[in-house]
Write an enzyme that holds these catalytic residues in place. Sequence first.
Site, PDB file in Angstrom:
ATOM      1  N   ASP A  83      -3.975   0.535  -9.988  1.00 14.93           N
ATOM      2  CA  ASP A  83      -5.408   0.285 -10.172  1.00 14.93           C
ATOM      3  C   ASP A  83      -5.743  -0.052 -11.623  1.00 14.93           C
ATOM      4  O   ASP A  83      -6.430  -1.034 -11.907  1.00 14.93           O
ATOM      5  CB  ASP A  83      -6.212   1.494  -9.686  1.00 14.93           C
ATOM      6  CG  ASP A  83      -5.961   1.785  -8.222  1.00 14.93           C
ATOM      7  OD1 ASP A  83      -5.356   0.928  -7.547  1.00 14.93           O
ATOM      8  OD2 ASP A  83      -6.343   2.863  -7.736  1.00 14.93           O
ATOM      9  N   TYR A 130      -2.874  12.601   0.233  1.00 15.66           N
ATOM     10  CA  TYR A 130      -2.278  11.595  -0.654  1.00 15.66           C
ATOM     11  C   TYR A 130      -1.085  12.201  -1.410  1.00 15.66           C
ATOM     12  O   TYR A 130       0.016  11.647  -1.416  1.00 15.66           O
ATOM     13  CB  TYR A 130      -3.343  11.091  -1.643  1.00 15.66           C
ATOM     14  CG  TYR A 130      -2.855  10.032  -2.599  1.00 15.66           C
ATOM     15  CD1 TYR A 130      -3.048   8.683  -2.324  1.00 15.66           C
ATOM     16  CD2 TYR A 130      -2.200  10.362  -3.784  1.00 15.66           C
ATOM     17  CE1 TYR A 130      -2.605   7.704  -3.205  1.00 15.66           C
ATOM     18  CE2 TYR A 130      -1.751   9.400  -4.663  1.00 15.66           C
ATOM     19  CZ  TYR A 130      -1.960   8.065  -4.373  1.00 15.66           C
ATOM     20  OH  TYR A 130      -1.512   7.093  -5.234  1.00 15.66           O
ATOM     21  N   GLY A 165     -12.010   3.025  -1.239  1.00 15.22           N
ATOM     22  CA  GLY A 165     -10.683   2.417  -1.400  1.00 15.22           C
ATOM     23  C   GLY A 165     -10.696   1.186  -2.292  1.00 15.22           C
ATOM     24  O   GLY A 165      -9.774   0.377  -2.253  1.00 15.22           O
ATOM     25  N   LEU A 166     -11.769   1.054  -3.110  1.00 15.57           N
ATOM     26  CA  LEU A 166     -11.902  -0.139  -3.949  1.00 15.57           C
ATOM     27  C   LEU A 166     -11.839   0.216  -5.438  1.00 15.57           C
ATOM     28  O   LEU A 166     -12.246  -0.564  -6.295  1.00 15.57           O
ATOM     29  CB  LEU A 166     -13.218  -0.870  -3.623  1.00 15.57           C
ATOM     30  CG  LEU A 166     -13.348  -1.265  -2.146  1.00 15.57           C
ATOM     31  CD1 LEU A 166     -14.715  -1.875  -1.872  1.00 15.57           C
ATOM     32  CD2 LEU A 166     -12.232  -2.226  -1.728  1.00 15.57           C
ATOM     33  N   SER A 167     -11.350   1.417  -5.716  1.00 12.44           N
ATOM     34  CA  SER A 167     -11.046   1.815  -7.080  1.00 12.44           C
ATOM     35  C   SER A 167     -12.240   1.988  -8.000  1.00 12.44           C
ATOM     36  O   SER A 167     -12.160   1.702  -9.197  1.00 12.44           O
ATOM     37  CB  SER A 167     -10.105   0.789  -7.719  1.00 12.44           C
ATOM     38  OG  SER A 167      -8.858   1.356  -7.844  1.00 12.44           O
ATOM     39  N   SER A 181     -13.247   4.689  -9.031  1.00 10.78           N
ATOM     40  CA  SER A 181     -12.906   5.739  -9.996  1.00 10.78           C
ATOM     41  C   SER A 181     -12.059   5.186 -11.146  1.00 10.78           C
ATOM     42  O   SER A 181     -12.340   5.452 -12.311  1.00 10.78           O
ATOM     43  CB  SER A 181     -12.179   6.881  -9.287  1.00 10.78           C
ATOM     44  OG  SER A 181     -11.085   6.380  -8.569  1.00 10.78           O
ATOM     45  N   ASP A 208       3.062   1.906  -4.891  1.00 17.10           N
ATOM     46  CA  ASP A 208       3.105   1.812  -6.365  1.00 17.10           C
ATOM     47  C   ASP A 208       3.735   3.062  -6.951  1.00 17.10           C
ATOM     48  O   ASP A 208       4.516   2.995  -7.900  1.00 17.10           O
ATOM     49  CB  ASP A 208       1.725   1.509  -6.975  1.00 17.10           C
ATOM     50  CG  ASP A 208       0.645   2.545  -6.664  1.00 17.10           C
ATOM     51  OD1 ASP A 208       0.834   3.368  -5.753  1.00 17.10           O
ATOM     52  OD2 ASP A 208      -0.403   2.522  -7.352  1.00 17.10           O
ATOM     53  N   GLU A 252       0.833  -1.214   0.000  1.00 15.20           N
ATOM     54  CA  GLU A 252       0.000   0.000   0.000  1.00 15.20           C
ATOM     55  C   GLU A 252       0.855   1.246   0.000  1.00 15.20           C
ATOM     56  O   GLU A 252       1.830   1.339   0.747  1.00 15.20           O
ATOM     57  CB  GLU A 252      -0.891  -0.016   1.247  1.00 15.20           C
ATOM     58  CG  GLU A 252      -2.240   0.618   1.030  1.00 15.20           C
ATOM     59  CD  GLU A 252      -3.069  -0.137  -0.007  1.00 15.20           C
ATOM     60  OE1 GLU A 252      -3.047   0.269  -1.189  1.00 15.20           O
ATOM     61  OE2 GLU A 252      -3.740  -1.110   0.358  1.00 15.20           O
ATOM     62  N   HIS A 253       0.473   2.183  -0.834  1.00 18.13           N
ATOM     63  CA  HIS A 253       1.180   3.456  -0.962  1.00 18.13           C
ATOM     64  C   HIS A 253       2.631   3.242  -1.374  1.00 18.13           C
ATOM     65  O   HIS A 253       3.522   3.958  -0.908  1.00 18.13           O
ATOM     66  CB  HIS A 253       1.124   4.254   0.353  1.00 18.13           C
ATOM     67  CG  HIS A 253      -0.166   5.005   0.533  1.00 18.13           C
ATOM     68  ND1 HIS A 253      -0.443   6.173  -0.115  1.00 18.13           N
ATOM     69  CD2 HIS A 253      -1.267   4.708   1.252  1.00 18.13           C
ATOM     70  CE1 HIS A 253      -1.654   6.602   0.229  1.00 18.13           C
ATOM     71  NE2 HIS A 253      -2.185   5.714   1.053  1.00 18.13           N
TER      72      HIS A 253
HETATM   73  P1  NG1 Z   1      -7.458   4.348  -4.125  1.00 24.82           P
HETATM   74  O1  NG1 Z   1      -7.614   3.402  -3.035  1.00 24.82           O
HETATM   75  O2  NG1 Z   1      -8.293   3.982  -5.318  1.00 24.82           O
HETATM   76  O3  NG1 Z   1      -7.647   5.766  -3.705  1.00 24.82           O
HETATM   77  C1  NG1 Z   1      -4.889   5.089  -4.549  1.00 24.82           C
HETATM   78  C2  NG1 Z   1      -4.107   5.117  -5.854  1.00 24.82           C
HETATM   79  C3  NG1 Z   1      -3.239   3.868  -6.057  1.00 24.82           C
HETATM   80  C4  NG1 Z   1      -2.395   3.578  -4.814  1.00 24.82           C
HETATM   81  C5  NG1 Z   1      -3.312   3.566  -3.574  1.00 24.82           C
HETATM   82  C6  NG1 Z   1      -2.546   3.367  -2.286  1.00 24.82           C
HETATM   83  C7  NG1 Z   1      -5.166   6.263  -7.768  1.00 24.82           C
HETATM   84  C8  NG1 Z   1      -6.054   6.129  -8.942  1.00 24.82           C
HETATM   85  N1  NG1 Z   1      -5.015   5.172  -7.002  1.00 24.82           N
HETATM   86  O4  NG1 Z   1      -5.921   4.157  -4.646  1.00 24.82           O
HETATM   87  O5  NG1 Z   1      -2.425   4.051  -7.189  1.00 24.82           O
HETATM   88  O6  NG1 Z   1      -1.359   4.518  -4.669  1.00 24.82           O
HETATM   89  O7  NG1 Z   1      -4.039   4.778  -3.461  1.00 24.82           O
HETATM   90  O8  NG1 Z   1      -1.825   2.176  -2.328  1.00 24.82           O
HETATM   91  O9  NG1 Z   1      -4.606   7.322  -7.525  1.00 24.82           O
END
Ligand code: NG1
Length: 391
Positions: A159, A211, A112-114, A116, A23, A20-21
């Site tokens: 994602d 973020y 947090g499940l993408s 978007s 990539d 997590e955090h």
């Molecule tokens: P989510 O959980 O969708 O906000 C975001 C980033 C990922 C990754 C995670 C943390 C986007 C589209 N997604 O995901 O690339 O960094 O946080 O691991 O920015």
Amino acid sequence: MASTDRYVVRAPGRVNLIGEHIDYCGLSVLPMALRQSVRIAFHPRSDQETRLVNRDPRFAPSAFAVSEGILRAPAGDWGNYARAAAQALAQRFPDLRGIDALVESDLPIAAGLSSSSALVVAMALAIMHANRVTVPSLELMDLLGRGERYVGTAGGGMDQAIILGAQAGCASRIDFHPLRLTPTAVPADWQFIVAWSLVHAEKSGAARQAYNERTRQCDEARRLVATRLGQRQDTTYPALLKAAPVEELLQVAGATLSDVLSRRFRHVVTEGTRVPQAEAAMAARDFTAFGELLDASHQSLRDDYEVSHPELDRLVGLAREAGAAGARLTGAGFGGSIVALCRVERAPEVVAALRERFYAPRGAADGVGRHMFTAEPSAGAEVLTPGASPG
Ligand code: NG1
């Protein structure tokens, strides 16, 4: 303007199991795709106009022309994710035509499940299909990863990669630079449970700032440690981890960085080492080891990276007490969801405990099926048979 051809595209959400955090630091991650998805039913148009209607009444209709420079809707507008996909493709292909689209989703929003990125990917596949253009899969993952930054988040590429490249029944290790996906089968007697904290992690608001701040801190920490080690300033995290043992990196970081930067750095390098360990534990069906890695990841995200939330910590604690082997926040944090691992036969007990001890006291026991579910490792995005119903 619209043709009568009707198509449906489906793009799943994802749950990140571990990594997590990191990539955006170029380090490998281990997500899997979910059964829950964004689906778009669409007709190709003969002009560049694109019109989106969402079945969810919270999201107003949205329209724009597909071009290389699409004006953003106000921050937080869902239509920006569709614009991000359209603009990324228009920068690569001239004269794309637009679509008329009906969007629906059973993915929880800002959890947090993408959801978007699933919309970005679904929209991109729809526009590509309407225009009969293709992009090789790895290139498309990269194009959309960069394309989604249109919305203002300095996100990594996890994602879009897993949403496009997932295999049913598997989690995938994603490596970056170069991008590569390596699937590992999820053992049949392991059950991942996803539970939403009831706290929205709004990526368009404060969570976005937090973020983006983390991405800047990681970058600064990396440059300072590399310099201290006598390496080039542009040495990447993977290169740092190859250059010196973790203990040495942490020592150097402790002696060089501020307290905050040193803790951010510690999260990144320790999480970076947990991913290959977790992948190996999954391949070896070592349930206990995988659970311990989830716990260690959560602790690190909570204490060193400071992206947890009291409600996430509570869910993690309750899941552990109910018999999960390990649990952690998943996705960006600041709210959103947790992922917990248990044996398939223990899942009903864990689910019941979370319902009674987390959702019921918060008045949310009725909608519990929407807030919490068992995660089925699913296949990546696809265009479905013409004429299929989006439902
Ligand atoms: P989510 O959980 O969708 O906000 C975001 C980033 C990922 C990754 C995670 C943390 C986007 C589209 N997604 O995901 O690339 O960094 O946080 O691991 O920015």
